[in-house]
Motif scaffolding. Structure first.
Motif, PDB file in Angstrom:
ATOM      1  N   LEU A   1       0.823  -1.198   0.000  1.00  0.00           N
ATOM      2  CA  LEU A   1       0.000   0.000   0.000  1.00  0.00           C
ATOM      3  C   LEU A   1       0.861   1.252   0.000  1.00  0.00           C
ATOM      4  O   LEU A   1       0.531   2.275  -0.635  1.00  0.00           O
ATOM      5  N   GLY A   2       2.012   1.188   0.682  1.00  0.00           N
ATOM      6  CA  GLY A   2       2.938   2.320   0.707  1.00  0.00           C
ATOM      7  C   GLY A   2       3.477   2.641  -0.671  1.00  0.00           C
ATOM      8  O   GLY A   2       3.655   3.815  -1.026  1.00  0.00           O
ATOM      9  N   ILE A   3       3.753   1.622  -1.466  1.00  0.00           N
ATOM     10  CA  ILE A   3       4.226   1.839  -2.845  1.00  0.00           C
ATOM     11  C   ILE A   3       3.167   2.578  -3.658  1.00  0.00           C
ATOM     12  O   ILE A   3       3.464   3.489  -4.426  1.00  0.00           O
ATOM     13  N   GLY A   4       1.908   2.158  -3.472  1.00  0.00           N
ATOM     14  CA  GLY A   4       0.817   2.850  -4.160  1.00  0.00           C
ATOM     15  C   GLY A   4       0.721   4.308  -3.757  1.00  0.00           C
ATOM     16  O   GLY A   4       0.481   5.193  -4.592  1.00  0.00           O
ATOM     17  N   ILE A   5       0.924   4.592  -2.469  1.00  0.00           N
ATOM     18  CA  ILE A   5       0.893   5.979  -1.985  1.00  0.00           C
ATOM     19  C   ILE A   5       2.036   6.781  -2.584  1.00  0.00           C
ATOM     20  O   ILE A   5       1.872   7.943  -2.968  1.00  0.00           O
ATOM     21  N   TRP A   6       3.217   6.163  -2.687  1.00  0.00           N
ATOM     22  CA  TRP A   6       4.364   6.850  -3.293  1.00  0.00           C
ATOM     23  C   TRP A   6       4.068   7.222  -4.749  1.00  0.00           C
ATOM     24  O   TRP A   6       4.341   8.354  -5.173  1.00  0.00           O
ATOM     25  N   VAL A   7       3.517   6.298  -5.494  1.00  0.00           N
ATOM     26  CA  VAL A   7       3.170   6.581  -6.895  1.00  0.00           C
ATOM     27  C   VAL A   7       2.116   7.686  -6.964  1.00  0.00           C
ATOM     28  O   VAL A   7       2.193   8.589  -7.806  1.00  0.00           O
ATOM     29  N   PHE A   8       1.137   7.623  -6.081  1.00  0.00           N
ATOM     30  CA  PHE A   8       0.048   8.606  -6.056  1.00  0.00           C
ATOM     31  C   PHE A   8       0.591  10.026  -5.926  1.00  0.00           C
ATOM     32  O   PHE A   8       0.217  10.927  -6.690  1.00  0.00           O
TER      33      PHE A   8
ATOM     34  N   ALA B   1       7.734  12.146  -1.648  1.00  0.00           N
ATOM     35  CA  ALA B   1       6.664  11.139  -1.722  1.00  0.00           C
ATOM     36  C   ALA B   1       7.103   9.828  -1.075  1.00  0.00           C
ATOM     37  O   ALA B   1       6.285   9.104  -0.499  1.00  0.00           O
ATOM     38  N   MET B   2       8.388   9.534  -1.148  1.00  0.00           N
ATOM     39  CA  MET B   2       8.900   8.319  -0.515  1.00  0.00           C
ATOM     40  C   MET B   2       8.776   8.407   1.004  1.00  0.00           C
ATOM     41  O   MET B   2       8.399   7.421   1.671  1.00  0.00           O
ATOM     42  N   LEU B   3       9.045   9.577   1.563  1.00  0.00           N
ATOM     43  CA  LEU B   3       8.906   9.760   3.009  1.00  0.00           C
ATOM     44  C   LEU B   3       7.434   9.721   3.424  1.00  0.00           C
ATOM     45  O   LEU B   3       7.095   9.207   4.498  1.00  0.00           O
ATOM     46  N   ILE B   4       6.556  10.265   2.563  1.00  0.00           N
ATOM     47  CA  ILE B   4       5.119  10.160   2.839  1.00  0.00           C
ATOM     48  C   ILE B   4       4.700   8.696   2.869  1.00  0.00           C
ATOM     49  O   ILE B   4       3.959   8.259   3.759  1.00  0.00           O
ATOM     50  N   ALA B   5       5.176   7.940   1.901  1.00  0.00           N
ATOM     51  CA  ALA B   5       4.832   6.511   1.833  1.00  0.00           C
ATOM     52  C   ALA B   5       5.328   5.779   3.075  1.00  0.00           C
ATOM     53  O   ALA B   5       4.622   4.922   3.622  1.00  0.00           O
ATOM     54  N   LEU B   6       6.535   6.119   3.525  1.00  0.00           N
ATOM     55  CA  LEU B   6       7.077   5.494   4.734  1.00  0.00           C
ATOM     56  C   LEU B   6       6.219   5.838   5.944  1.00  0.00           C
ATOM     57  O   LEU B   6       5.880   4.957   6.755  1.00  0.00           O
ATOM     58  N   LEU B   7       5.864   7.124   6.067  1.00  0.00           N
ATOM     59  CA  LEU B   7       5.033   7.559   7.190  1.00  0.00           C
ATOM     60  C   LEU B   7       3.681   6.848   7.176  1.00  0.00           C
ATOM     61  O   LEU B   7       3.214   6.341   8.209  1.00  0.00           O
TER      62      LEU B   7
ATOM     63  N   ALA C   1      -7.077   5.898   3.062  1.00  0.00           N
ATOM     64  CA  ALA C   1      -7.916   6.697   2.160  1.00  0.00           C
ATOM     65  C   ALA C   1      -8.359   7.996   2.830  1.00  0.00           C
ATOM     66  O   ALA C   1      -8.304   9.072   2.225  1.00  0.00           O
ATOM     67  N   ALA C   2      -8.809   7.902   4.088  1.00  0.00           N
ATOM     68  CA  ALA C   2      -9.292   9.093   4.782  1.00  0.00           C
ATOM     69  C   ALA C   2      -8.180  10.105   4.991  1.00  0.00           C
ATOM     70  O   ALA C   2      -8.371  11.315   4.777  1.00  0.00           O
ATOM     71  N   LEU C   3      -7.007   9.639   5.378  1.00  0.00           N
ATOM     72  CA  LEU C   3      -5.901  10.556   5.627  1.00  0.00           C
ATOM     73  C   LEU C   3      -5.397  11.180   4.324  1.00  0.00           C
ATOM     74  O   LEU C   3      -5.068  12.373   4.272  1.00  0.00           O
ATOM     75  N   THR C   4      -5.359  10.387   3.253  1.00  0.00           N
ATOM     76  CA  THR C   4      -4.941  10.926   1.951  1.00  0.00           C
ATOM     77  C   THR C   4      -5.926  11.976   1.453  1.00  0.00           C
ATOM     78  O   THR C   4      -5.530  13.024   0.946  1.00  0.00           O
ATOM     79  N   TRP C   5      -7.215  11.692   1.610  1.00  0.00           N
ATOM     80  CA  TRP C   5      -8.233  12.662   1.194  1.00  0.00           C
ATOM     81  C   TRP C   5      -8.121  13.953   2.005  1.00  0.00           C
ATOM     82  O   TRP C   5      -8.212  15.053   1.460  1.00  0.00           O
TER      83      TRP C   5
END
Length: 512
Positions: free
Chosen positions: A21-28, A82-88, A127-131
């Motif tokens: 899921l973190g990889i998906g967030i990084w791409v996002f 974005a990588m640090l966001i994905a890690l977080l 999803a909620a936090l990303t939104w």
């Protein structure tokens, strides 16, 4: 032993799920919204100094604030940020899944059911936090504070040590802010609702902090988070990823990185009818030397389509400030950048603005003040090397004169001081060109401003300047189109300038 192995296997399963899921967030974020990350980065200047650290720690939520800004500085390189966001987010997702598994396992639920619930709650959390982070005014300190609260709740404590919350809650509140409510809620779920006495204790801590340590802050911010939202005394509107806001931020990101072709390509695909959008597009046209040809192919907001009047916010003046700088109107560029930085609503500095202010001061020869700002930039991570190079230009007139950008702008700038008048900016642009005929951008902006104002006599009078000094092999198509429109009194078919004139006349008639 078998139970331990199953627990270990489940943990690795959740780690794998969280990483995926973190990889998906990084791409996002890195592919979809790098400009949003750049927006956050340009509205702060993280300094590696003890003073900076203790300044953040002097208010409730200070550690989370410091860590959030530490992460945001890496947004200077969007894919890295974005990588640090994905890690977080991966840590947060894992903690949610782990807590869910722990709680449901105590209720003797089937492992399949536990896994399904853990996955669903983790996805909802992500999803909620990303939104929520889609609102560009929600600070990244907020997800940092949430993850810190989740981490604190994940620490197992014996029930007989219930009294430790008497000390943990005040310390946690001061370090991460009101996100400590998450810790209290999860402890209540884990140990029972009788633990809600700690909620009353947190309210006491907040009120004591307000009256004793934070009287300068409004009570609303003390209760809801001093540094969670960029705009004081307001809350997120839950309209994450607003399309028009993001389009303008995207345009500014392209301006900042001088991606002029991308601006024009994007402008031909989508349109935002604001002066900010027009400023960005016209600046890109001028840098490609296409303003005379294509200006009215794109939406023009009116007399403010080239340079907007000064507005006291942290975004609106950015394309105008960039235009001023490239025109050689250095004092105006510096003034706009100062206003932008001072208008950042949470009182932070801006690395982008500070860097431009230094450039303006070097061009104008204000070396002592430039040295002060260079010293600040040298305490940052991503502006340090630039500041060290800029430091070599302090007091070195010859070196600045030979700089490919600063030297040219020093030749373009006005040699005498005067008060800037926005309603008469067309005169200022004309004078700027007359002082240096090599300033083609000033010529293009001068004639473009006359057309935007509908100053037909002025445009006819100064059009020969384009023929003599513009460097065009033939009359630009945009000027020919404007002449045809003027000669036909706006009735020529197929013109691009004509619809603009009609729209301005309708707006003028409506205002009267």
């Amino acid at each position: 032993m078998q139970g331990y192995m199953k627990q270990l296997l489940n943990r690795y399963c959740y780690i794998g799920f969280s990483l995926l899921l973190g990889i998906g967030i990084w791409v996002f974020w890195s592919v979809g919204y790098p400009f949003a990350l750049s927006y956050h980065e340009q509205n702060q200047l993280f300094l590696f100094t003890w003073d900076y650290f203790f300044e953040r720690l002097s208010v409730a939520g200070g550690l989370a604030d410091w860590l959030g800004e530490f992460i945001v500085q890496f947004f200077y390189i969007p894919w890295l940020g974005a990588m640090l966001i994905a890690l977080l987010m991966t840590i947060g997702i894992f903690l949610v899944a782990q807590f869910t598994t722990k709680k449901l396992s105590c209720r003797s639920a089937s492992m399949s059911f536990v896994k399904i619930v853990a996955v669903i709650l983790s996805l909802l959390f992500a999803a909620a936090l990303t939104w929520l982070m889609g609102d560009v005014n929600v600070m990244w300190v907020f997800p940092v504070a949430i993850v810190l609260a989740l981490s604190l709740a994940s620490i197992s404590l014996p029930r007989r040590l219930w009294w430790t919350d008497i000390f943990i809650i005040p310390i946690a509140y001061w370090l991460i802010g009101p996100a400590v409510w998450i810790y209290i809620l999860l402890r209540a779920i884990e140990w029972g609702w009788h633990r809600l006495w700690s909620a009353v204790w947190l309210m006491v801590v907040m009120m004591v902090s307000y009256f004793w340590l934070l009287p300068q802050w409004p009570l609303q911010q003390v209760l809801s988070g001093i540094s969670y939202y960029r705009i004081p005394l307001q809350y997120p509107q839950l309209n994450g990823f607003d399309s028009e806001t993001y389009e303008l931020i995207h345009m500014d990101y392209l301006v900042r990185n001088e991606r002029w072709d991308d601006i024009l390509k994007r402008a031909s695909e989508s349109e935002v009818r604001t002066a900010f959008w027009s400023n960005c597009v016209n600046l890109a046209l001028s840098q490609k030397r296409q303003l005379a040809e294509r200006q009215f192919e794109f939406y023009q907001s009116g007399d403010d389509a080239l340079i907007m009047p000064s507005m006291r916010d942290q975004t609106s003046n950015l394309p105008s400030a960039e235009a001023f700088f490239r025109l050689g109107m250095i004092n105006s560029a510096q003034r706009y950048m100062f206003d932008i930085q001072e208008s950042i609503l949470n009182g932070r500095m801006s690395g982008r603005c500070t860097k431009r202010i230094v450039e303006c001061m070097l061009i104008n020869g204000h070396y002592q003040t430039a040295a002060k700002y260079i010293a600040l930039l040298k305490k940052s991570l991503f502006y340090r090397s630039w500041a060290e190079e800029a430091e070599q230009y302090l007091g070195n007139e010859s070196k600045i004169d030979h700089h490919p950008v600063w030297g040219r702008l020093r030749r373009f700038r006005f040699k005498t001081d005067f008060l800037y008048s926005h309603p008469e900016k067309y005169k200022i642009l004309g004078l700027l060109f007359m002082e240096n005929h090599d300033n083609k951008m000033a010529l293009d902006y001068f004639l473009a401003e006359l057309l935007l104002r509908g100053d037909v006599p002025g445009f006819a009078q100064y059009l020969p300047l384009a023929e003599q000094y513009g460097g065009y092999s033939k009359m630009p198509a945009g000027y020919e189109d404007a002449i045809r429109t003027i000669q036909s009194h706006g009735n020529a078919s197929g013109t691009k300038y004509g619809p603009y004139v009609q729209r301005m006349l309708m707006q003028k008639g409506g205002s009267e």
